[in-house]
Design an enzyme around this catalytic site. Structure first.
Site, mmCIF file in Angstrom:
data_model
loop_
_atom_site.group_PDB
_atom_site.id
_atom_site.type_symbol
_atom_site.label_atom_id
_atom_site.label_comp_id
_atom_site.label_asym_id
_atom_site.label_seq_id
_atom_site.Cartn_x
_atom_site.Cartn_y
_atom_site.Cartn_z
ATOM 1 N N HIS A 20 0.838 -1.202 0.000
ATOM 2 C CA HIS A 20 0.000 0.000 0.000
ATOM 3 C C HIS A 20 0.871 1.250 0.000
ATOM 4 C CE1 HIS A 20 -3.228 2.616 2.054
ATOM 5 N NE2 HIS A 20 -3.425 2.605 0.749
ATOM 6 N N ASP A 28 8.196 7.859 -20.433
ATOM 7 C CA ASP A 28 8.506 7.901 -21.860
ATOM 8 C C ASP A 28 9.977 7.518 -22.050
ATOM 9 O OD1 ASP A 28 10.051 10.264 -21.321
ATOM 10 O OD2 ASP A 28 8.355 11.547 -21.794
ATOM 11 N N HIS A 106 7.326 19.243 -13.684
ATOM 12 C CA HIS A 106 8.135 18.142 -14.201
ATOM 13 C C HIS A 106 9.391 17.945 -13.350
ATOM 14 C CE1 HIS A 106 9.432 15.192 -17.075
ATOM 15 N NE2 HIS A 106 10.531 15.857 -17.364
ATOM 16 N N PHE A 128 6.375 14.699 -21.976
ATOM 17 C CA PHE A 128 5.753 14.577 -20.656
ATOM 18 C C PHE A 128 4.823 13.370 -20.541
ATOM 19 C CE2 PHE A 128 6.758 19.042 -21.425
ATOM 20 C CZ PHE A 128 7.701 19.229 -20.425
ATOM 21 N N ALA A 129 5.143 12.293 -21.245
ATOM 22 C CA ALA A 129 4.351 11.066 -21.198
ATOM 23 C C ALA A 129 4.847 10.207 -20.036
ATOM 24 C CB ALA A 129 4.449 10.323 -22.524
ATOM 25 N N ASN A 130 4.506 10.637 -18.824
ATOM 26 C CA ASN A 130 4.970 9.987 -17.612
ATOM 27 C C ASN A 130 3.864 10.026 -16.563
ATOM 28 O OD1 ASN A 130 7.906 9.975 -18.499
ATOM 29 N ND2 ASN A 130 7.516 12.170 -18.425
#
Length: 139
Positions: A20, A28, A106, A128-130
């Site tokens: 948990h 990316d 970021h 910014f594909a995170n």
């Protein structure tokens, strides 16, 4: 053989070890990966696998409680942002819980990756594909 849909042994193992609030970063191809977390590199070629393919595969196995996203994705990659939010909303319905979504810069996002159990590198080559997913519990 494993019955679930996720075939990658490293990825399956790290998800099975999550407790948990432990976190998992899906990144990316360009996100710097710090020395601490396990690195699971799925990238084959630019775009393969893409970010959403990895998010959807992880969602098959991981109970998600919350998500951290770099705020820059909203301006610099709106289509992917919409797809990520839609996937998280669908996952909420499937899991029967609310997934809290928080945005941060970021730079702060990259700092948070240091606390992840693992960073999964996709072949995504868009900005910014995170996302950092926090594990929930199934009970």
């Amino acid at each position: 053989m494993k019955k679930g849909r996720l075939l990658n042994a490293e990825l399956s193992h790290v998800i099975a070890r999550l407790g948990h609030t432990d976190t998992l970063t899906i990144a990316d191809a360009g996100l710097p990966i710090p020395a601490g977390p396990q690195r699971i590199d799925l990238a084959l070629t630019p775009g393969t696998p893409d970010f959403m393919q990895v998010v959807n595969a992880v969602a098959l196995e991981m109970q998600v409680e919350s998500a951290l996203i770099a705020e820059e994705i909203q301006q610099h990659n709106p289509p992917l942002h919409r797809a990520l939010i839609a996937a998280l909303e669908a996952l909420q319905q499937q899991q029967g819980n609310v997934i809290t979504i928080r945005y941060l810069s970021h730079e702060l996002f990259k700092q948070h990756t240091q606390r992840s159990q693992a960073v999964i590198r996709s072949g995504e080559c868009s900005p910014f594909a995170n996302v950092i997913l926090s594990a929930g519990v199934t009970f």
